[in-house]
Design a protein around this motif. Sequence first.
Motif, short mmCIF file in Angstrom:
data_model
loop_
_atom_site.label_atom_id
_atom_site.label_comp_id
_atom_site.label_asym_id
_atom_site.label_seq_id
_atom_site.Cartn_x
_atom_site.Cartn_y
_atom_site.Cartn_z
N VAL A 63 50.97 28.17 -76.80
CA VAL A 63 52.06 28.07 -77.88
C VAL A 63 51.95 28.50 -78.70
CG1 VAL A 63 51.33 25.34 -78.83
CG2 VAL A 63 50.71 25.62 -76.81
N ARG A 64 50.93 29.48 -79.35
CA ARG A 64 51.41 30.33 -80.75
C ARG A 64 52.34 31.48 -80.94
NH1 ARG A 64 46.24 31.98 -81.46
NH2 ARG A 64 45.35 30.67 -82.87
N ASP A 65 52.38 31.61 -78.85
CA ASP A 65 53.20 33.01 -79.03
C ASP A 65 54.83 31.66 -79.04
OD1 ASP A 65 51.57 34.75 -78.93
OD2 ASP A 65 51.72 35.00 -76.45
N ALA A 66 54.78 30.84 -77.87
CA ALA A 66 55.98 30.45 -78.95
C ALA A 66 55.93 30.00 -80.10
CB ALA A 66 56.16 28.91 -77.33
N ILE A 67 55.50 29.20 -81.22
CA ILE A 67 56.06 29.15 -82.52
C ILE A 67 56.10 29.90 -82.92
CG2 ILE A 67 54.97 28.08 -84.32
CD1 ILE A 67 53.11 26.28 -83.00
N LEU A 68 56.00 31.12 -82.68
CA LEU A 68 56.49 32.52 -83.48
C LEU A 68 57.72 33.12 -82.84
CD1 LEU A 68 52.80 34.48 -83.18
CD2 LEU A 68 54.32 33.06 -85.10
N GLY A 69 57.99 32.19 -81.99
CA GLY A 69 58.87 32.47 -80.76
C GLY A 69 60.47 32.12 -81.12
N ALA A 70 60.01 31.06 -82.05
CA ALA A 70 61.44 29.48 -81.69
C ALA A 70 62.24 30.47 -82.92
CB ALA A 70 60.59 28.34 -82.37
N ASP A 71 63.54 29.69 -82.28
CA ASP A 71 64.53 29.50 -83.24
C ASP A 71 64.48 29.20 -84.54
OD1 ASP A 71 65.48 32.16 -81.76
OD2 ASP A 71 66.82 30.48 -80.59
N GLN A 72 64.44 28.53 -84.57
CA GLN A 72 64.40 27.34 -85.66
C GLN A 72 62.74 27.59 -85.75
OE1 GLN A 72 67.02 25.77 -87.11
NE2 GLN A 72 67.97 26.86 -85.64
N PRO A 73 62.18 27.12 -87.00
CA PRO A 73 60.99 26.76 -87.90
C PRO A 73 59.97 25.15 -87.16
CG PRO A 73 62.74 26.74 -89.80
CD PRO A 73 63.31 26.79 -88.55
N VAL A 74 59.23 25.67 -86.90
CA VAL A 74 57.96 25.00 -85.65
C VAL A 74 56.13 24.49 -86.70
CG1 VAL A 74 56.59 24.87 -83.27
CG2 VAL A 74 59.76 25.68 -83.30
N SER A 75 56.44 23.44 -86.94
CA SER A 75 55.31 23.22 -87.27
C SER A 75 53.67 23.04 -86.02
CB SER A 75 55.00 21.48 -87.94
OG SER A 75 56.03 22.24 -89.60
N GLY A 76 54.26 22.76 -84.78
CA GLY A 76 53.74 22.15 -84.07
C GLY A 76 54.06 21.86 -82.89
N LEU A 77 53.37 21.45 -81.72
CA LEU A 77 53.34 21.08 -80.17
C LEU A 77 53.80 19.55 -80.23
CD1 LEU A 77 53.86 21.67 -77.91
CD2 LEU A 77 52.01 21.94 -77.09
N ARG A 78 53.84 18.91 -79.43
CA ARG A 78 54.32 17.39 -79.44
C ARG A 78 53.51 17.07 -78.02
NH1 ARG A 78 54.43 12.91 -81.48
NH2 ARG A 78 56.14 14.19 -82.98
N ILE A 79 53.04 16.39 -77.79
CA ILE A 79 51.99 16.09 -76.88
C ILE A 79 52.33 14.25 -76.52
CG2 ILE A 79 50.68 16.19 -74.50
CD1 ILE A 79 49.34 19.25 -76.05
N MET A 80 53.35 14.19 -75.17
CA MET A 80 53.38 12.85 -74.78
C MET A 80 52.99 12.58 -73.81
SD MET A 80 57.08 12.62 -76.47
CE MET A 80 56.99 10.55 -75.69
N VAL A 81 53.54 11.40 -73.47
CA VAL A 81 53.07 10.66 -71.88
C VAL A 81 54.52 9.81 -71.90
CG1 VAL A 81 51.67 8.92 -70.36
CG2 VAL A 81 51.05 11.16 -71.90
N GLU A 82 54.90 9.64 -71.02
CA GLU A 82 56.10 8.87 -70.61
C GLU A 82 56.43 8.66 -69.48
OE1 GLU A 82 59.73 10.66 -70.79
OE2 GLU A 82 59.93 10.25 -72.69
N THR A 83 56.79 6.55 -69.21
CA THR A 83 56.68 5.91 -68.07
C THR A 83 57.07 7.03 -66.73
OG1 THR A 83 55.99 3.85 -68.52
CG2 THR A 83 57.19 3.52 -66.58
N GLY A 84 56.89 7.01 -65.69
CA GLY A 84 57.35 8.05 -64.68
C GLY A 84 57.37 9.24 -64.12
N GLY A 85 57.63 10.47 -63.41
CA GLY A 85 57.04 11.17 -61.98
C GLY A 85 56.42 9.94 -61.50
N CYS A 86 55.90 10.92 -60.35
CA CYS A 86 55.59 10.50 -58.48
C CYS A 86 54.20 9.42 -59.09
CB CYS A 86 55.60 11.63 -57.35
SG CYS A 86 54.91 13.22 -58.06
N ALA A 87 53.81 9.88 -60.11
CA ALA A 87 52.24 8.88 -60.01
C ALA A 87 52.47 7.64 -61.48
CB ALA A 87 51.27 10.41 -59.74
N GLY A 88 52.76 7.96 -61.30
CA GLY A 88 53.49 6.88 -62.77
C GLY A 88 53.44 6.98 -64.10
#
Length: 106
Positions: free
Chosen positions: A12-37
């Motif tokens: 995650v730290r590498d991804a943030i440092l390599g981002a083209d735009q300013p980034v504050s952090g990583l968003r993790i979320m759950v959505e309805t979908g996928g093969c298990a629900g």
Amino acid sequence: MINLTDSALHAVRDAILGADQPVSGLRIMVETGGCAGYQYKMGLVSDAEPDDTVVEREGVKVFVDNQSHELLAGTVIDFVVALEGSGFTFENPNATSSCSCGKSFG
């Protein structure tokens, strides 16, 4: 609370440092979908939303919305490098089932 392993934290730290735009952090979320629900969604974001829970470890911020927080409580996120490919894995104690790819749970 969500926990990132050292490997996930590094990725995650590498991804943030390599981002083209300013980034504050990583968003993790759950959505309805996928093969298990439900399916995991992740992405870099510039700011937290007003109702986010913010988890911070060694300067890396993870943002989780209130609806997803319940489904992700106690989850350990790892970053694995393997012959089949590299990516994040989720060890979610709230999941009663999961699909074979590990990106979806029920």
